[in-house]
Design an enzyme around this catalytic site. Structure first.
Site, PDB file in Angstrom:
ATOM      1  N   ASP A   1     -93.354  69.983  67.297  1.00  0.00           N
ATOM      2  CA  ASP A   1     -93.777  69.415  66.389  1.00  0.00           C
ATOM      3  C   ASP A   1     -93.164  67.929  66.227  1.00  0.00           C
ATOM      4  OD1 ASP A   1     -93.261  68.548  63.813  1.00  0.00           O
ATOM      5  OD2 ASP A   1     -93.246  70.842  63.124  1.00  0.00           O
TER       6      ASP A   1
ATOM      7  N   ASP B   1     -98.762  68.037  70.937  1.00  0.00           N
ATOM      8  CA  ASP B   1     -98.976  68.415  69.764  1.00  0.00           C
ATOM      9  C   ASP B   1     -98.038  69.641  69.516  1.00  0.00           C
ATOM     10  OD1 ASP B   1    -100.844  69.732  67.224  1.00  0.00           O
ATOM     11  OD2 ASP B   1    -102.047  68.677  68.790  1.00  0.00           O
TER      12      ASP B   1
ATOM     13  N   TYR C   1    -101.682  61.916  50.708  1.00  0.00           N
ATOM     14  CA  TYR C   1    -102.018  61.225  52.110  1.00  0.00           C
ATOM     15  C   TYR C   1    -102.201  60.035  51.902  1.00  0.00           C
ATOM     16  CZ  TYR C   1    -105.458  61.680  55.675  1.00  0.00           C
ATOM     17  OH  TYR C   1    -106.528  61.002  56.707  1.00  0.00           O
TER      18      TYR C   1
ATOM     19  N   ALA D   1    -101.485  66.174  39.319  1.00  0.00           N
ATOM     20  CA  ALA D   1    -100.973  67.486  37.904  1.00  0.00           C
ATOM     21  C   ALA D   1    -100.768  68.698  39.048  1.00  0.00           C
ATOM     22  CB  ALA D   1    -101.161  67.144  36.912  1.00  0.00           C
TER      23      ALA D   1
ATOM     24  N   LYS E   1    -101.007  56.946  54.394  1.00  0.00           N
ATOM     25  CA  LYS E   1    -101.292  56.323  54.596  1.00  0.00           C
ATOM     26  C   LYS E   1    -100.914  54.416  54.653  1.00  0.00           C
ATOM     27  CE  LYS E   1    -103.467  59.164  57.921  1.00  0.00           C
ATOM     28  NZ  LYS E   1    -102.917  59.288  59.639  1.00  0.00           N
TER      29      LYS E   1
ATOM     30  N   THR F   1    -115.458  65.599  62.727  1.00  0.00           N
ATOM     31  CA  THR F   1    -114.980  66.307  63.394  1.00  0.00           C
ATOM     32  C   THR F   1    -114.800  67.330  62.573  1.00  0.00           C
ATOM     33  OG1 THR F   1    -112.670  65.486  61.332  1.00  0.00           O
ATOM     34  CG2 THR F   1    -113.273  64.404  63.207  1.00  0.00           C
TER      35      THR F   1
HETATM   36  N1  LIG Z   1    -111.090  62.714  60.571  1.00  0.00           N
HETATM   37  C1  LIG Z   1    -111.580  61.930  59.513  1.00  0.00           C
HETATM   38  O1  LIG Z   1    -112.243  61.398  58.814  1.00  0.00           O
HETATM   39  C2  LIG Z   1    -110.088  61.090  59.258  1.00  0.00           C
HETATM   40  C3  LIG Z   1    -110.493  59.614  58.523  1.00  0.00           C
HETATM   41  C4  LIG Z   1    -109.217  58.958  58.367  1.00  0.00           C
HETATM   42  C5  LIG Z   1    -107.995  59.367  59.451  1.00  0.00           C
HETATM   43  N2  LIG Z   1    -107.714  60.013  60.004  1.00  0.00           N
HETATM   44  C6  LIG Z   1    -106.568  60.285  60.526  1.00  0.00           C
HETATM   45  O2  LIG Z   1    -106.868  60.367  62.113  1.00  0.00           O
HETATM   46  C7  LIG Z   1    -106.044  61.470  62.604  1.00  0.00           C
HETATM   47  C8  LIG Z   1    -106.766  62.416  62.976  1.00  0.00           C
HETATM   48  O3  LIG Z   1    -107.136  63.615  62.267  1.00  0.00           O
HETATM   49  P1  LIG Z   1    -108.519  64.651  63.171  1.00  0.00           P
HETATM   50  O4  LIG Z   1    -109.442  64.244  62.076  1.00  0.00           O
HETATM   51  O5  LIG Z   1    -108.263  64.460  64.111  1.00  0.00           O
HETATM   52  O6  LIG Z   1    -107.890  66.142  62.132  1.00  0.00           O
HETATM   53  P2  LIG Z   1    -107.119  67.402  62.984  1.00  0.00           P
HETATM   54  O7  LIG Z   1    -106.231  68.001  61.871  1.00  0.00           O
HETATM   55  O8  LIG Z   1    -108.069  67.924  63.968  1.00  0.00           O
HETATM   56  O9  LIG Z   1    -105.994  67.319  64.391  1.00  0.00           O
HETATM   57  C9  LIG Z   1    -104.667  66.473  63.924  1.00  0.00           C
HETATM   58  C10 LIG Z   1    -103.949  66.983  64.601  1.00  0.00           C
HETATM   59  O10 LIG Z   1    -102.616  66.980  64.849  1.00  0.00           O
HETATM   60  C11 LIG Z   1    -101.814  68.378  65.207  1.00  0.00           C
HETATM   61  N3  LIG Z   1    -100.303  67.411  64.068  1.00  0.00           N
HETATM   62  C12 LIG Z   1    -100.636  68.088  62.371  1.00  0.00           C
HETATM   63  N4  LIG Z   1     -98.984  67.940  61.956  1.00  0.00           N
HETATM   64  C13 LIG Z   1     -98.247  67.942  63.378  1.00  0.00           C
HETATM   65  C14 LIG Z   1     -96.626  67.508  63.440  1.00  0.00           C
HETATM   66  N5  LIG Z   1     -96.126  67.804  62.839  1.00  0.00           N
HETATM   67  N6  LIG Z   1     -96.849  67.756  65.462  1.00  0.00           N
HETATM   68  C15 LIG Z   1     -97.292  67.305  65.877  1.00  0.00           C
HETATM   69  N7  LIG Z   1     -98.650  67.453  65.507  1.00  0.00           N
HETATM   70  C16 LIG Z   1     -99.287  67.595  65.126  1.00  0.00           C
HETATM   71  C17 LIG Z   1    -102.721  68.744  64.797  1.00  0.00           C
HETATM   72  O11 LIG Z   1    -101.699  70.242  65.619  1.00  0.00           O
HETATM   73  C18 LIG Z   1    -104.035  68.383  65.575  1.00  0.00           C
HETATM   74  O12 LIG Z   1    -104.051  69.017  66.000  1.00  0.00           O
HETATM   75  C19 LIG Z   1    -104.924  61.987  60.948  1.00  0.00           C
HETATM   76  O13 LIG Z   1    -104.496  61.276  61.356  1.00  0.00           O
HETATM   77  C20 LIG Z   1    -105.878  61.933  60.343  1.00  0.00           C
HETATM   78  O14 LIG Z   1    -105.528  61.801  59.116  1.00  0.00           O
HETATM   79  C21 LIG Z   1    -108.633  61.221  60.127  1.00  0.00           C
END
Ligand SMILES: NC(=O)c1ccc[n+]([C@@H]2O[C@H](COP(=O)([O-])OP(=O)(O)OC[C@H]3O[C@@H](n4cnc5c(N)ncnc54)[C@H](O)[C@@H]3O)[C@@H](O)[C@H]2O)c1
Length: 437
Positions: free
Chosen positions: A256, A233, A343, A288, A347, A378
């Site tokens: 990162d 992370d 987004y 926009a 995706k 979440t």
């Molecule tokens: N929660 C939902 O309902 C949902 C739905 C569809 C898709 N997703 C996808 O599931 C995945 C996880 O989502 P989540 O809800 O747990 O989100 P979250 O924000 O709780 O967790 C995302 C994690 O990614 C880490 N992160 C962000 N940028 C980073 C970087 N540059 N380098 C390393 N780590 C990085 C963040 O620090 C965080 O710990 C994501 O890809 C999100 O798009 C989530």
């Protein structure tokens, strides 16, 4: 986050009231903690269908033998691989029409067919394609936590479906419904797991975005199945990372993923058997009003980083033979969403990444797939305004949001070495959301 409405509906009054008022009636979904289903399975389809013998043997080996006379069953499994015409589809109707009421709550519907695109006969192709509409509708009709899936199986190797049968008939697939999965013969080099209970034992797994939310759950589920975990992370999340590494007995990398040297850094921690590209961000705004920085930061984390890191791992021998790469897409990437052009594009790009890299992963005996979550409970979704949050939760066949563990269990199925016949696929974990195909 707790779903108060679900708890209300579970009470006697709540169930009565929701029924009278015509409100959604979610049931508490059974998950892996509930153990293995105890009720039997009923198998349908003609005895001389291409998949029948293998299917019967596999179900018996899973202690889910055919039980024609049981009043209640856990699953109805229909082998539709022998249906060669529109007229023959009536067999599908008759089987489910007769038995569908016997399926217990949290039960399973599984239909197996032949990939229509492989059929040379026009009539077979039409009949097999029709299965998709049938299964997706059954999922929407049954409710009570019952899921329905269609597996299109290459008849050259019916045994390749074993890990998928186990997953979709178990409670681990609680929030996956209405999905169509194609299963081919695994690449020649693929080695099946020795222990179906711990198929990931000793595998080295990298999970990005692992300090919280869905990523944390993925890390926990993979570690529980025996992986050597490398949790990654951003440096700002180091505390959470340290905790997850401590809990799972794994290592962590504070990095990162958009950094210029991220690929080189990762190679120092490999080679990996499993790579999960989970890290993701949102910067929602209507087009926009969206700044270029909001556009490019989402692209950089969600799409460019998985593309570059996978390339670096492929080129730098960072993936072991038979490695599994699993990406996290979203139903926004399938259906689109207001305020999410950045987004949803990122995706949808993940789907393109999976489909274009599938042959390269197959060449090393591996696979690359994506899960596309819907509404998952979440920290991210807890912040959505109540009205929109309730709509996201209820507008699916389960009438509730999924849990991070539902995404994690689906990823563990795809990471299982016995699942290498599943390649280039997108599996939604969305309770059959109304959004998307
Ligand atoms: N929660 C939902 O309902 C949902 C739905 C569809 C898709 N997703 C996808 O599931 C995945 C996880 O989502 P989540 O809800 O747990 O989100 P979250 O924000 O709780 O967790 C995302 C994690 O990614 C880490 N992160 C962000 N940028 C980073 C970087 N540059 N380098 C390393 N780590 C990085 C963040 O620090 C965080 O710990 C994501 O890809 C999100 O798009 C989530």
């Amino acid at each position: 986050m707790s779903d108060r409405y679900l708890r209300f509906v579970e009470s006697g009054f709540g169930r009565w009231f929701s029924r009278k008022a015509g409100l959604p009636q979610p049931v508490q979904l059974l998950r892996a903690a509930a153990g293995e289903p105890r009720l039997p399975t009923l198998l349908g389809g003609s005895a001389d269908s291409p998949l029948q013998a293998s299917l019967r043997a596999q179900l018996a080996a899973m202690n889910l033998p055919d039980a024609p006379y049981a009043p209640k069953v856990h699953a109805l499994v229909f082998d539709a691989s022998g249906l060669t015409s529109v007229e023959a589809l009536a067999e599908l109707y008759r089987f489910f029409h007769t038995h569908v009421k016997r399926v217990a709550s949290n039960g399973r519907i599984l239909v197996l067919g032949l990939p229509p695109e492989q059929a040379t006969d026009e009539s077979v192709r039409i009949a097999q394609r029709a299965l998709e509409g049938f299964v997706r509708s059954v999922g929407k009709e049954l409710r009570r936590g019952i899921t329905a899936q269609l597996l299109y199986v290459d008849p050259a190797d019916p045994a390749a479906i074993n890990s998928s049968l186990r997953f979709f008939l178990s409670y681990r697939s609680a929030y996956v419904s209405g999905q169509v999965v194609r299963i081919g013969p695994p690449p020649a080099a693929a080695v099946p797991a020795t222990d179906p209970a711990r198929p990931l034992q000793g595998k080295r797994a990298l999970v990005t975005g692992a300090s919280r939310g869905i990523g944390k759950s993925i890390a926990q589920v993979l570690a529980r199945q025996g992986t050597e975990l490398v949790a990654l992370d951003v440096p700002a999340a180091e505390n959470g990372l340290r905790e997850i590494a401590h809990r799972t007995g794994g290592q962590y990398v504070a990095l990162d993923i958009t950094a210029a040297d991220a690929g080189a850094q990762l190679l120092k921690h490999g080679p990996f058997d499993i790579v999960v590209h989970n890290a993701g961000i949102t910067r929602d705004r209507t087009l926009a009003k969206m700044s270029e920085a909001e556009w490019s930061s989402v692209m950089a984390v969600n799409l460019l980083a998985p593309q570059r890191l996978t390339e670096a791992l492929l080129q730098g021998d960072g993936l072991k033979p038979q490695a599994a790469v699993v990406c996290v897409s979203s139903i926004s990437g399938i259906a689109g969403n207001l305020g999410q052009t950045n987004y949803a594009a990122s995706k949808a790009g993940i789907i393109g990444l999976v489909q274009s890299l599938a042959p390269r992963l197959a060449a090393i005996g591996g696979s690359i797939n994506a899960v596309a979550p819907g509404f998952i409970e979440t920290e991210m979704t807890a912040k959505i305004p109540l009205g929109i949050r309730e709509a996201g939760r209820r507008l699916n066949s389960m009438s509730q949001g999924g849990l991070p563990v539902d995404v994690a269990e689906t990823i563990a199925w795809l990471a299982d070495p016995a699942s290498r016949g599943v390649n280039g696929q997108i599996v939604r974990v969305c309770g059959q959301s109304l959004l998307g195909a």
